[in-house]
Design a protein around this motif. Structure first.
Motif, PDB file in Angstrom:
ATOM      1  N   LEU A  55       9.197   1.313  -9.662  1.00  0.00           N
ATOM      2  CA  LEU A  55       8.329   2.438  -9.322  1.00  0.00           C
ATOM      3  C   LEU A  55       8.456   2.655  -7.825  1.00  0.00           C
ATOM      4  O   LEU A  55       8.408   1.686  -7.053  1.00  0.00           O
ATOM      5  CB  LEU A  55       6.872   2.140  -9.670  1.00  0.00           C
ATOM      6  CG  LEU A  55       6.550   1.810 -11.120  1.00  0.00           C
ATOM      7  CD1 LEU A  55       5.090   1.363 -11.245  1.00  0.00           C
ATOM      8  CD2 LEU A  55       6.817   3.013 -12.017  1.00  0.00           C
ATOM      9  N   CYS A 110       4.246   5.479  -7.776  1.00  0.00           N
ATOM     10  CA  CYS A 110       2.923   4.872  -7.739  1.00  0.00           C
ATOM     11  C   CYS A 110       2.434   4.986  -6.303  1.00  0.00           C
ATOM     12  O   CYS A 110       3.139   5.502  -5.446  1.00  0.00           O
ATOM     13  CB  CYS A 110       2.979   3.414  -8.191  1.00  0.00           C
ATOM     14  SG  CYS A 110       3.948   2.336  -7.112  1.00  0.00           S
ATOM     15  N   CYS A 114       6.883   3.738  -4.476  1.00  0.00           N
ATOM     16  CA  CYS A 114       5.550   3.865  -3.910  1.00  0.00           C
ATOM     17  C   CYS A 114       5.574   5.004  -2.883  1.00  0.00           C
ATOM     18  O   CYS A 114       6.379   4.983  -1.949  1.00  0.00           O
ATOM     19  CB  CYS A 114       5.149   2.542  -3.263  1.00  0.00           C
ATOM     20  SG  CYS A 114       3.401   2.418  -2.965  1.00  0.00           S
ATOM     21  N   GLN A 122      -3.069  -0.416 -13.429  1.00  0.00           N
ATOM     22  CA  GLN A 122      -2.360   0.858 -13.492  1.00  0.00           C
ATOM     23  C   GLN A 122      -0.847   0.666 -13.399  1.00  0.00           C
ATOM     24  O   GLN A 122      -0.084   1.368 -14.079  1.00  0.00           O
ATOM     25  CB  GLN A 122      -2.834   1.781 -12.360  1.00  0.00           C
ATOM     26  CG  GLN A 122      -4.260   2.256 -12.545  1.00  0.00           C
ATOM     27  CD  GLN A 122      -4.795   2.940 -11.296  1.00  0.00           C
ATOM     28  OE1 GLN A 122      -4.652   2.441 -10.184  1.00  0.00           O
ATOM     29  NE2 GLN A 122      -5.424   4.100 -11.501  1.00  0.00           N
ATOM     30  N   ILE A 123      -0.420  -0.291 -12.594  1.00  0.00           N
ATOM     31  CA  ILE A 123       1.014  -0.569 -12.450  1.00  0.00           C
ATOM     32  C   ILE A 123       1.563  -1.110 -13.773  1.00  0.00           C
ATOM     33  O   ILE A 123       2.620  -0.677 -14.232  1.00  0.00           O
ATOM     34  CB  ILE A 123       1.271  -1.554 -11.289  1.00  0.00           C
ATOM     35  CG1 ILE A 123       0.843  -0.922  -9.958  1.00  0.00           C
ATOM     36  CG2 ILE A 123       2.713  -2.011 -11.254  1.00  0.00           C
ATOM     37  CD1 ILE A 123       1.529   0.374  -9.625  1.00  0.00           C
ATOM     38  N   LYS A 139       1.914   1.745 -16.154  1.00  0.00           N
ATOM     39  CA  LYS A 139       3.070   2.600 -15.857  1.00  0.00           C
ATOM     40  C   LYS A 139       4.376   1.952 -16.297  1.00  0.00           C
ATOM     41  O   LYS A 139       5.227   2.613 -16.891  1.00  0.00           O
ATOM     42  CB  LYS A 139       3.128   2.930 -14.367  1.00  0.00           C
ATOM     43  CG  LYS A 139       2.535   4.251 -14.071  1.00  0.00           C
ATOM     44  CD  LYS A 139       2.988   4.809 -12.772  1.00  0.00           C
ATOM     45  CE  LYS A 139       2.218   6.097 -12.636  1.00  0.00           C
ATOM     46  NZ  LYS A 139       2.381   6.766 -11.427  1.00  0.00           N
ATOM     47  N   ASP A 163      -2.999   2.067  -6.153  1.00  0.00           N
ATOM     48  CA  ASP A 163      -3.014   1.850  -7.601  1.00  0.00           C
ATOM     49  C   ASP A 163      -3.319   0.386  -7.880  1.00  0.00           C
ATOM     50  O   ASP A 163      -2.852  -0.512  -7.174  1.00  0.00           O
ATOM     51  CB  ASP A 163      -1.666   2.216  -8.228  1.00  0.00           C
ATOM     52  CG  ASP A 163      -1.417   3.718  -8.263  1.00  0.00           C
ATOM     53  OD1 ASP A 163      -2.367   4.483  -8.008  1.00  0.00           O
ATOM     54  OD2 ASP A 163      -0.276   4.105  -8.535  1.00  0.00           O
TER      55      ASP A 163
END
Length: 185
Positions: free
Chosen positions: A160, A139, A162, A147-148, A151, A143
């Motif tokens: 995730l 990510c 980054c 969106q997180i 995902k 974001d």
């Protein structure tokens, strides 16, 4: 026991609730309202879900332990145990995220131990049971929370990584980080 609640199931519930109720940060038509109107709770929720990781300061962006494909597995296992973490991102010399070695890889390693030693590299260990780089989810700080959530929900992953526009590791966002944001004081 009817259901075991996990971070994933709670976040999936919230994500589905937000998606089904169509929360959006688009302004409501206020033409018929008085000058000052208190924001509705769904307006606040929509605004929150449209904020970025950077704005919300969710995740860990300092002191991220990493490894390389050339690192010996025994050293990775020691790092996982001493830092009390569940995974290490595998990065290139430039810091680009290539893969991840996690505790969930250990059963595969133990099945292969009859013919392998702990002196094998991360690359050799990962090569035994999955495609190199196949399970890395990333990510960016820009974001949005929406969106997180999407995902995490679509990938089923617990973390995730980054990265910046060049794929260089900047931090890590876990399900626990997101839950902690909502449960903190």
């Amino acid at each position: 026991v009817l259901h075991v609640m996990t971070h994933s199931s709670v976040l999936r519930f919230v994500h589905n609730h937000v998606r089904q109720n169509g929360y959006s940060s688009k302004p409501r038509d206020m033409s018929d309202n008085v000058a000052l109107v208190a924001p509705r709770s769904d307006d606040i929720l929509a605004a929150l879900f449209d904020m970025t990781l950077g704005q919300l300061e969710i995740g860990t962006f300092r002191g991220i332990e990493t490894t390389t494909y050339d690192t010996r597995i025994v050293d990775v296992l020691q790092a996982l145990a001493s830092r009390r973490i569940s995974a290490l991102p595998v990065v290139s010399k430039e810091g680009v995220v290539l893969d991840v070695y996690s505790r969930s890889d250990l059963p595969h390693l133990s099945q292969s131990l009859r013919s392998l030693s702990l002196d094998i590299t991360v690359h050799e260990a990962l090569n035994h049971h999955h495609l190199i780089g196949a399970k890395v989810e990333t990510c960016r700080r820009i974001d949005t929370l929406r969106q997180i959530f999407e995902k995490f929900d679509s990938t089923g992953k617990h973390r995730l990584y980054c990265v910046n526009d060049s794929g260089v590791l900047e931090g890590v966002v876990t399900l626990s980080d997101v839950m902690g944001y909502f449960l903190s004081d």
